[in-house]
Design an enzyme around this catalytic site. Structure first.
Site, mmCIF file in Angstrom:
data_model
loop_
_atom_site.group_PDB
_atom_site.id
_atom_site.type_symbol
_atom_site.label_atom_id
_atom_site.label_comp_id
_atom_site.label_asym_id
_atom_site.label_seq_id
_atom_site.Cartn_x
_atom_site.Cartn_y
_atom_site.Cartn_z
ATOM 1 C CD GLU A 112 -1.154 -5.876 8.555
ATOM 2 O OE1 GLU A 112 -1.335 -5.225 9.612
ATOM 3 O OE2 GLU A 112 -1.651 -5.560 7.452
ATOM 4 C CG ASP A 124 -1.859 -1.199 1.235
ATOM 5 O OD1 ASP A 124 -1.622 -2.142 0.451
ATOM 6 O OD2 ASP A 124 -2.794 -1.212 2.041
HETATM 7 C C1 GLC Z 1 -3.008 -4.383 3.270
HETATM 8 C C2 GLC Z 1 -1.795 -4.983 2.579
HETATM 9 C C3 GLC Z 1 -2.252 -5.919 1.486
HETATM 10 C C4 GLC Z 1 -3.157 -6.984 2.093
HETATM 11 C C5 GLC Z 1 -4.290 -6.372 2.911
HETATM 12 C C6 GLC Z 1 -5.053 -7.404 3.728
HETATM 13 O O1 GLC Z 1 -3.776 -3.630 2.439
HETATM 14 O O2 GLC Z 1 -0.967 -3.994 2.080
HETATM 15 O O3 GLC Z 1 -1.168 -6.510 0.829
HETATM 16 O O4 GLC Z 1 -3.669 -7.807 1.100
HETATM 17 O O5 GLC Z 1 -3.785 -5.432 3.812
HETATM 18 O O6 GLC Z 1 -4.191 -8.114 4.552
#
Ligand code: GLC
Length: 422
Positions: A389, A165
């Site tokens: 995460e 992101d």
């Molecule tokens: C964030 C991460 C993405 C992932 C999502 C859900 O947006 O950057 O890669 O898929 O979270 O975990």
């Protein structure tokens, strides 16, 4: 030792089961309450360690959201959840796909994990695979139709499409957007996680502006491509799609299906990978297609070359130095960069999911020693700090959401000491 192993495998399984919403898995409760594309493919890989049928179900619920044009959305909104912004009404995709969804895709790791799940148990898998192969191909074709730069690299039209992101890779392209007229909005992510770990408001304004633009244009690729406000050739997608095409061709061939078109795509992408090489530094990096400039950032995505089947001496040198520089490699942004921020999402933290892909690639290409360092460091991170995460690459401190599906999946299918013993 043995006891701890079993305990953590059990815990990882419980994380996946706890995030299971009945056939599909959410990344983590609260922060990410829907089905995300590449998270779901990772979850399926994790499930396949202890429940093959559940693994196929995950894949099938994901592909149930495929659009008629082949695109496989990055989020499937099965129910409206006020915990997440921007939800279905902001995306405005109603009537386009079979399930309410976002309007962009995400890194296509699915084909590679589908191959792994199938190879684990072909007896259960072959029927599932036969019905999935045309769908995977239609999705990859969508990328080849709508996301290929003139040099053959895959470009993203929104930072979320790369799954990284707030990577520094988007900074110059994001700065070219003036997010006018987006109106008032309320973020939800910062009520779940400390704002210092999240993208900034400047980022969010632009994420939203791009979503609103897609909504206005009815998510019609032909209209959106006419004037592309954001287009960045991206190593994540280019390497991952190349690998995915090779796995798709392998599966097709094994079942007596044609591969010519897929092989052609792979040749295009191989050229595309080469175009991502920085002219001076020689490592792989992103290119802002609006300015033609290489971003110059060494990110964890740069190290996906082996995953795509590309061996590279220069990258190997950089890898060796990165493994030494960081107690817990691989940082999402080079820890020597002045933009490095150890807990802010994709601007520094190490992500087990990226490590797993890089590690798989290294093993495939015969770099067992480096793959093993990465695997054992990731194992330490998770066993000492939980299924977070992501983690700080210097201290190992956990960041972002907890009880994360894809971290648990990576533990079960790659990082656990019991992998390979079963
Ligand atoms: C964030 C991460 C993405 C992932 C999502 C859900 O947006 O950057 O890669 O898929 O979270 O975990």
């Amino acid at each position: 030792m043995r006891k701890e192993k079993i305990f953590l495998d059990q815990k990882a399984q419980e994380v996946l089961e706890g995030n299971d919403k009945g056939g599909y898995t959410i990344p983590t409760a609260g922060l990410y309450p829907y089905q995300w594309n590449w998270d779901s493919a990772f979850a399926a890989w994790g499930f396949s360690v202890f429940d093959t049928k559940r693994a196929w179900r995950e894949i099938e619920t994901l592909f149930a959201g495929q659009w008629p044009n082949g695109m496989l959305p990055h989020i499937l909104f099965r129910q409206d959840d006020p915990d997440y912004f921007p939800g279905p009404t902001v995306w405005g995709t109603e009537g386009i796909g079979p399930i309410s969804s976002s309007g962009i895709s995400q890194p296509p790791v699915a084909a590679t994990f589908i191959r792994a799940i199938w190879e684990r148990d072909q007896q259960i898998g072959t029927d599932h695979l036969l019905s999935l192969l045309p769908k995977i191909k239609a999705w990859h074709k969508w990328f080849m139709n709508w996301r290929i730069s003139p040099e053959g690299a895959v470009f993203v039209t929104h930072p979320w499409e790369a799954g990284r992101d707030n990577s520094a890779d988007w900074d110059s392209a994001m700065a070219m957007i003036i997010p006018k007229g987006i109106g008032e909005y309320k973020r939800r992510d910062t009520s779940h996680v400390d704002p210092s770990m999240r993208p900034t408001k400047e980022d969010y304004d632009r994420y939203l502006w791009l979503v609103q633009r897609g909504n206005r244009l009815g998510w019609d690729e032909a209209r959106m491509v006419e004037e592309q406000p954001f287009a960045v050739a991206d190593p994540t997608l280019t390497f991952i799609l190349l690998r995915a095409n090779k796995d798709l061709a392998f599966m097709n061939k094994s079942l007596g299906l044609p591969t010519e078109e897929i092989d052609r795509w792979s040749r295009t992408l191989e050229m595309g990978c080469e175009s991502l090489r920085h002219p001076e530094s020689k490592y792989f990096n992103a290119i802002n297609l609006k300015s033609g400039e290489h971003t110059g950032y060494l990110t964890s995505a740069s190290f996906l070359c082996w995953y795509a089947g590309i061996s590279d001496e220069k990258m190997l040198d950089i890898l060796k130095r990165t493994l030494i520089d960081n107690l817990y490699p691989i940082p999402s942004l080079d820890s020597r960069s002045n933009k490095f921020d150890g807990l802010r999402y994709w601007r520094g933290p190490t992500w087990p999911v990226l490590n797993a892909l890089i590690g798989l690639g290294l093993s495939d290409m015969g770099y067992e020693k480096e793959a093993e360092i990465l695997r054992s460091k990731t194992r330490d991170l998770i066993s000492q700090n939980g299924f977070a995460e992501y983690f700080h690459p210097k201290t190992g401190a956990p960041g972002g959401g907890e009880a994360f599906s894809w971290t648990a999946a990576v533990w079960l299918a790659w990082a656990s000491p019991s992998v390979g013993e079963k």
